[in-house]
Write a protein that holds these residues in place. Structure first.
Motif, PDB file in Angstrom:
ATOM      1  N   VAL A  28       2.521  11.474  -8.584  1.00  0.00           N
ATOM      2  CA  VAL A  28       2.086  11.143  -7.228  1.00  0.00           C
ATOM      3  C   VAL A  28       1.236  12.289  -6.684  1.00  0.00           C
ATOM      4  N   ALA A  29       0.534  11.998  -5.603  1.00  0.00           N
ATOM      5  CA  ALA A  29      -0.244  13.017  -4.902  1.00  0.00           C
ATOM      6  C   ALA A  29       0.001  12.846  -3.406  1.00  0.00           C
ATOM      7  N   LYS A  30       0.132  13.957  -2.693  1.00  0.00           N
ATOM      8  CA  LYS A  30       0.303  13.897  -1.241  1.00  0.00           C
ATOM      9  C   LYS A  30      -1.063  13.742  -0.591  1.00  0.00           C
ATOM     10  N   VAL A  31      -1.174  12.776   0.315  1.00  0.00           N
ATOM     11  CA  VAL A  31      -2.414  12.583   1.045  1.00  0.00           C
ATOM     12  C   VAL A  31      -2.285  13.076   2.480  1.00  0.00           C
ATOM     13  N   SER A  32      -1.050  13.213   2.954  1.00  0.00           N
ATOM     14  CA  SER A  32      -0.776  13.816   4.258  1.00  0.00           C
ATOM     15  C   SER A  32       0.679  14.287   4.237  1.00  0.00           C
ATOM     16  N   LYS A  33       1.140  14.828   5.351  1.00  0.00           N
ATOM     17  CA  LYS A  33       2.478  15.412   5.389  1.00  0.00           C
ATOM     18  C   LYS A  33       3.565  14.421   4.962  1.00  0.00           C
ATOM     19  N   ASN A  34       3.498  13.193   5.430  1.00  0.00           N
ATOM     20  CA  ASN A  34       4.546  12.215   5.150  1.00  0.00           C
ATOM     21  C   ASN A  34       4.056  11.013   4.346  1.00  0.00           C
ATOM     22  N   LYS A  35       2.945  11.173   3.633  1.00  0.00           N
ATOM     23  CA  LYS A  35       2.420  10.036   2.875  1.00  0.00           C
ATOM     24  C   LYS A  35       2.017  10.495   1.479  1.00  0.00           C
ATOM     25  N   ILE A  36       2.462   9.728   0.489  1.00  0.00           N
ATOM     26  CA  ILE A  36       2.106  10.014  -0.901  1.00  0.00           C
ATOM     27  C   ILE A  36       1.508   8.763  -1.524  1.00  0.00           C
ATOM     28  N   VAL A  37       0.743   8.956  -2.575  1.00  0.00           N
ATOM     29  CA  VAL A  37       0.178   7.829  -3.316  1.00  0.00           C
ATOM     30  C   VAL A  37       0.419   8.054  -4.806  1.00  0.00           C
ATOM     31  N   SER A  38       0.529   6.972  -5.508  1.00  0.00           N
ATOM     32  CA  SER A  38       0.699   7.031  -6.954  1.00  0.00           C
ATOM     33  C   SER A  38      -0.628   7.414  -7.601  1.00  0.00           C
ATOM     34  N   THR A  39      -0.553   8.234  -8.636  1.00  0.00           N
ATOM     35  CA  THR A  39      -1.759   8.565  -9.391  1.00  0.00           C
ATOM     36  C   THR A  39      -1.855   7.627 -10.583  1.00  0.00           C
ATOM     37  N   THR A  40      -3.006   7.556 -11.185  1.00  0.00           N
ATOM     38  CA  THR A  40      -3.215   6.686 -12.337  1.00  0.00           C
ATOM     39  C   THR A  40      -2.549   7.287 -13.554  1.00  0.00           C
ATOM     40  N   TYR A  41      -1.780   6.466 -14.245  1.00  0.00           N
ATOM     41  CA  TYR A  41      -1.148   6.924 -15.482  1.00  0.00           C
ATOM     42  C   TYR A  41      -2.175   7.068 -16.581  1.00  0.00           C
ATOM     43  N   SER A  42      -1.982   8.058 -17.404  1.00  0.00           N
ATOM     44  CA  SER A  42      -2.845   8.236 -18.566  1.00  0.00           C
ATOM     45  C   SER A  42      -2.134   7.650 -19.787  1.00  0.00           C
ATOM     46  N   THR A  43      -2.629   7.968 -20.953  1.00  0.00           N
ATOM     47  CA  THR A  43      -1.986   7.481 -22.174  1.00  0.00           C
ATOM     48  C   THR A  43      -0.615   8.112 -22.366  1.00  0.00           C
ATOM     49  N   ASN A  44      -0.308   9.143 -21.605  1.00  0.00           N
ATOM     50  CA  ASN A  44       0.995   9.803 -21.699  1.00  0.00           C
ATOM     51  C   ASN A  44       1.999   9.227 -20.712  1.00  0.00           C
ATOM     52  N   SER A  45       1.815   7.988 -20.262  1.00  0.00           N
ATOM     53  CA  SER A  45       2.669   7.430 -19.226  1.00  0.00           C
ATOM     54  C   SER A  45       4.140   7.370 -19.652  1.00  0.00           C
ATOM     55  N   GLU A  46       4.415   7.088 -20.905  1.00  0.00           N
ATOM     56  CA  GLU A  46       5.809   7.037 -21.363  1.00  0.00           C
ATOM     57  C   GLU A  46       6.452   8.420 -21.289  1.00  0.00           C
ATOM     58  N   LYS A  47       5.708   9.444 -21.684  1.00  0.00           N
ATOM     59  CA  LYS A  47       6.228  10.815 -21.586  1.00  0.00           C
ATOM     60  C   LYS A  47       6.473  11.188 -20.131  1.00  0.00           C
ATOM     61  N   ARG A  48       5.560  10.813 -19.261  1.00  0.00           N
ATOM     62  CA  ARG A  48       5.721  11.106 -17.847  1.00  0.00           C
ATOM     63  C   ARG A  48       6.935  10.373 -17.278  1.00  0.00           C
ATOM     64  N   LEU A  49       7.100   9.130 -17.680  1.00  0.00           N
ATOM     65  CA  LEU A  49       8.251   8.351 -17.213  1.00  0.00           C
ATOM     66  C   LEU A  49       9.558   9.023 -17.633  1.00  0.00           C
ATOM     67  N   GLN A  50       9.613   9.513 -18.849  1.00  0.00           N
ATOM     68  CA  GLN A  50      10.800  10.219 -19.319  1.00  0.00           C
ATOM     69  C   GLN A  50      11.039  11.490 -18.509  1.00  0.00           C
ATOM     70  N   LYS A  51       9.959  12.207 -18.181  1.00  0.00           N
ATOM     71  CA  LYS A  51      10.086  13.408 -17.353  1.00  0.00           C
ATOM     72  C   LYS A  51      10.617  13.047 -15.974  1.00  0.00           C
ATOM     73  N   VAL A  52      10.104  11.965 -15.407  1.00  0.00           N
ATOM     74  CA  VAL A  52      10.555  11.523 -14.082  1.00  0.00           C
ATOM     75  C   VAL A  52      12.039  11.198 -14.124  1.00  0.00           C
ATOM     76  N   LYS A  53      12.454  10.440 -15.126  1.00  0.00           N
ATOM     77  CA  LYS A  53      13.870  10.078 -15.241  1.00  0.00           C
ATOM     78  C   LYS A  53      14.746  11.321 -15.385  1.00  0.00           C
ATOM     79  N   LYS A  54      14.291  12.278 -16.173  1.00  0.00           N
ATOM     80  CA  LYS A  54      15.048  13.518 -16.375  1.00  0.00           C
ATOM     81  C   LYS A  54      15.131  14.311 -15.069  1.00  0.00           C
TER      82      LYS A  54
END
Length: 85
Positions: A28-54
């Motif tokens: 994710v990326a912060k766009v303001s103090k109380n607002k975030i947006v999802s970033t585009t997943y790359s080919t490493n999305s499964e690795k990122r998902l595992q990191k998020v879960k951990k």
């Protein structure tokens, strides 16, 4: 973030903790103090998902330990005192 804390019934601090972790690993990326947006997943999305879960599991474990300590501080004090001996 205020809405998320309210809906989930958790402290706003916990939402900040989670979003900071997610921002750190590029989910994710912060766009303001109380607002975030999802970033585009790359080919490493499964690795990122595992990191998020951990990370979420780690935060949950820390939160659980924090609640145990807050509910029984004398036990923690005794445990610390015994380790010093």
């Amino acid at each position: 973030m205020n809405d998320a804390a309210s809906v989930l019934g958790v402290q706003k601090r916990r939402i900040y903790d989670i979003t900071n972790v997610l921002e750190g690993i590029g989910v994710v990326a912060k766009v303001s103090k109380n607002k975030i947006v999802s970033t585009t997943y790359s080919t490493n999305s499964e690795k990122r998902l595992q990191k998020v879960k951990k990370c979420i599991a780690g935060i949950a474990e820390v939160n659980e330990t924090h609640m145990i300590i807050r509910s029984n501080p004398r036990s923690v004090d005794r445990s610390i005192a015994l380790r010093r001996i």
